[in-house]
Design an enzyme around this catalytic site. Structure first.
Site, PDB file in Angstrom:
ATOM      1  N   GLU A   1     -11.681  -9.941  -0.940  1.00 44.00           N
ATOM      2  CA  GLU A   1     -11.161  -9.213   0.239  1.00 44.00           C
ATOM      3  C   GLU A   1     -12.497  -8.532   0.984  1.00 44.00           C
ATOM      4  O   GLU A   1     -12.759  -7.502   0.411  1.00 44.00           O
ATOM      5  CB  GLU A   1     -10.187  -8.084  -0.193  1.00 44.00           C
ATOM      6  CG  GLU A   1      -8.892  -8.508  -0.623  1.00 44.00           C
ATOM      7  CD  GLU A   1      -7.812  -7.579  -0.592  1.00 44.00           C
ATOM      8  OE1 GLU A   1      -6.715  -8.205  -0.064  1.00 44.00           O
ATOM      9  OE2 GLU A   1      -7.703  -6.365  -0.905  1.00 44.00           O
TER      10      GLU A   1
ATOM     11  N   SER B   1      -6.349  -9.101   6.932  1.00 42.78           N
ATOM     12  CA  SER B   1      -5.754  -9.613   8.187  1.00 42.78           C
ATOM     13  C   SER B   1      -5.115 -11.098   8.197  1.00 42.78           C
ATOM     14  O   SER B   1      -5.357 -11.843   9.061  1.00 42.78           O
ATOM     15  CB  SER B   1      -6.845  -9.544   9.132  1.00 42.78           C
ATOM     16  OG  SER B   1      -7.370  -8.246   9.376  1.00 42.78           O
TER      17      SER B   1
ATOM     18  N   HIS C   1      -9.173  -2.576  -5.655  1.00 42.49           N
ATOM     19  CA  HIS C   1      -8.625  -2.810  -4.330  1.00 42.49           C
ATOM     20  C   HIS C   1      -9.948  -1.817  -3.817  1.00 42.49           C
ATOM     21  O   HIS C   1     -10.094  -0.886  -3.960  1.00 42.49           O
ATOM     22  CB  HIS C   1      -7.431  -2.313  -3.805  1.00 42.49           C
ATOM     23  CG  HIS C   1      -7.353  -2.766  -2.567  1.00 42.49           C
ATOM     24  ND1 HIS C   1      -7.778  -2.103  -1.449  1.00 42.49           N
ATOM     25  CD2 HIS C   1      -6.533  -3.732  -1.926  1.00 42.49           C
ATOM     26  CE1 HIS C   1      -7.448  -2.861  -0.522  1.00 42.49           C
ATOM     27  NE2 HIS C   1      -6.570  -3.666  -0.653  1.00 42.49           N
TER      28      HIS C   1
ATOM     29  N   LYS D   1       1.019  -1.193   0.034  1.00 45.43           N
ATOM     30  CA  LYS D   1       0.075   0.102   0.116  1.00 45.43           C
ATOM     31  C   LYS D   1       0.862   1.277  -0.083  1.00 45.43           C
ATOM     32  O   LYS D   1       1.979   1.152  -0.386  1.00 45.43           O
ATOM     33  CB  LYS D   1      -0.921  -0.083   1.047  1.00 45.43           C
ATOM     34  CG  LYS D   1      -1.850  -1.613   1.212  1.00 45.43           C
ATOM     35  CD  LYS D   1      -2.883  -1.224   2.260  1.00 45.43           C
ATOM     36  CE  LYS D   1      -3.611  -2.472   2.132  1.00 45.43           C
ATOM     37  NZ  LYS D   1      -4.818  -2.826   3.185  1.00 45.43           N
TER      38      LYS D   1
HETATM   39  P1  PGA Z   1      -4.356  -6.363   5.635  1.00 50.45           P
HETATM   40  O1  PGA Z   1      -4.578  -5.825   3.972  1.00 50.45           O
HETATM   41  O2  PGA Z   1      -3.603  -7.592   5.404  1.00 50.45           O
HETATM   42  O3  PGA Z   1      -3.629  -5.183   6.203  1.00 50.45           O
HETATM   43  O4  PGA Z   1      -5.790  -6.786   6.148  1.00 50.45           O
HETATM   44  C1  PGA Z   1      -5.007  -6.678   3.007  1.00 50.45           C
HETATM   45  C2  PGA Z   1      -5.338  -5.937   1.624  1.00 50.45           C
HETATM   46  O5  PGA Z   1      -5.935  -4.868   1.874  1.00 50.45           O
HETATM   47  O6  PGA Z   1      -4.983  -6.222   0.923  1.00 50.45           O
END
Ligand code: PGA
Length: 216
Positions: free
Chosen positions: A143, A179, A95, A9
């Site tokens: 997701e 997560s 996303h 990110k």
């Molecule tokens: P996260 O993010 O592992 O911090 O939950 C996953 C993503 O948004 O791709």
């Protein structure tokens, strides 16, 4: 083959990005895994650094976190699929953070998918649920919004149940994200129905990410 996608990110300076890759390589190179394909997705400015450092490493590729819906032309600030195709092999599209913060519409997402395919960049299409459109891609990442960055990962059974609702084309890889960490990663990847994981927070520390690789 299981796919592990590191989605950094909007994080890391150039020196932080470089030291992540160096540390990852120090841990990964001695144990290179044939059963795992790793896709490292840094911010745009570090794609070429990552591509250079990872170019001879087996089963490791570089991906972008987004792509322009436009082709070459007067689109200031855009990074398009033709540009990316010279550095990256994969691209995350749709996303939920972009759908929410940037108001990405299905129309834009479809253009991004089409542009990526035109220039042979492999789209990893993120969907939040069965209402999001599934375009003709080889990788779909489910997701659920409530699971992202919350520590509330969705149960593997629920992730598998969602797969049936998504009507993926035969052979389409099914990825889970939300997560994921070193403790829960294997509860997903032990199932044949789940082809890999999209990892956000737990991919920022190369040691934690290497733990995930080890546990998958
Ligand atoms: P996260 O993010 O592992 O911090 O939950 C996953 C993503 O948004 O791709």
């Amino acid at each position: 083959m299981k796919y592990l996608i590191a989605n950094w990110k909007a994080n890391k300076t150039l020196s932080e990005a470089t030291s992540w890759i160096d540390s990852f390589l120090a841990q990964y190179t001695p144990v290179q895994r044939k059963d795992i394909h790793i896709i490292v997705c840094p911010s745009f400015p570090y794609l070429s650094v990552a591509a250079e450092k990872l170019k001879n490493i087996k089963n490791v590729s570089v991906g972008a976190q987004d792509v322009s819906p436009y082709d070459d032309g007067p689109h200031t600030g855009e990074v398009n699929a033709r540009i990316l195709s010279s550095i990256a092999q994969y691209v995350i599209i749709g996303h939920s953070e972009r759908r929410r913060e940037k108001g990405e519409t299905e129309e834009m997402i479809e253009q991004k998918v089409l542009q990526s395919k035109k220039y042979r960049l492999e789209p990893i299409l993120c969907v939040r649920n069965s209402e999001d459109v599934i375009y003709d891609v080889n990788f779909v990442a489910y997701e659920p919004v409530a699971a992202i960055g919350s520590g509330q990962n969705e149960k593997p059974e629920e992730v598998i149940a969602m797969k049936a609702q998504l009507n993926l084309k035969p052979g389409c890889k099914y990825i889970y994200g939300g997560s994921v960490n070193a403790a829960n990663c294997n509860t997903y990847t032990k199932h044949d129905a789940i082809d890999g994981l999209l990892v956000g927070s737990a991919s920022l520390d190369p040691k934690l990410f290497s733990e995930i690789i080890k546990n998958v």
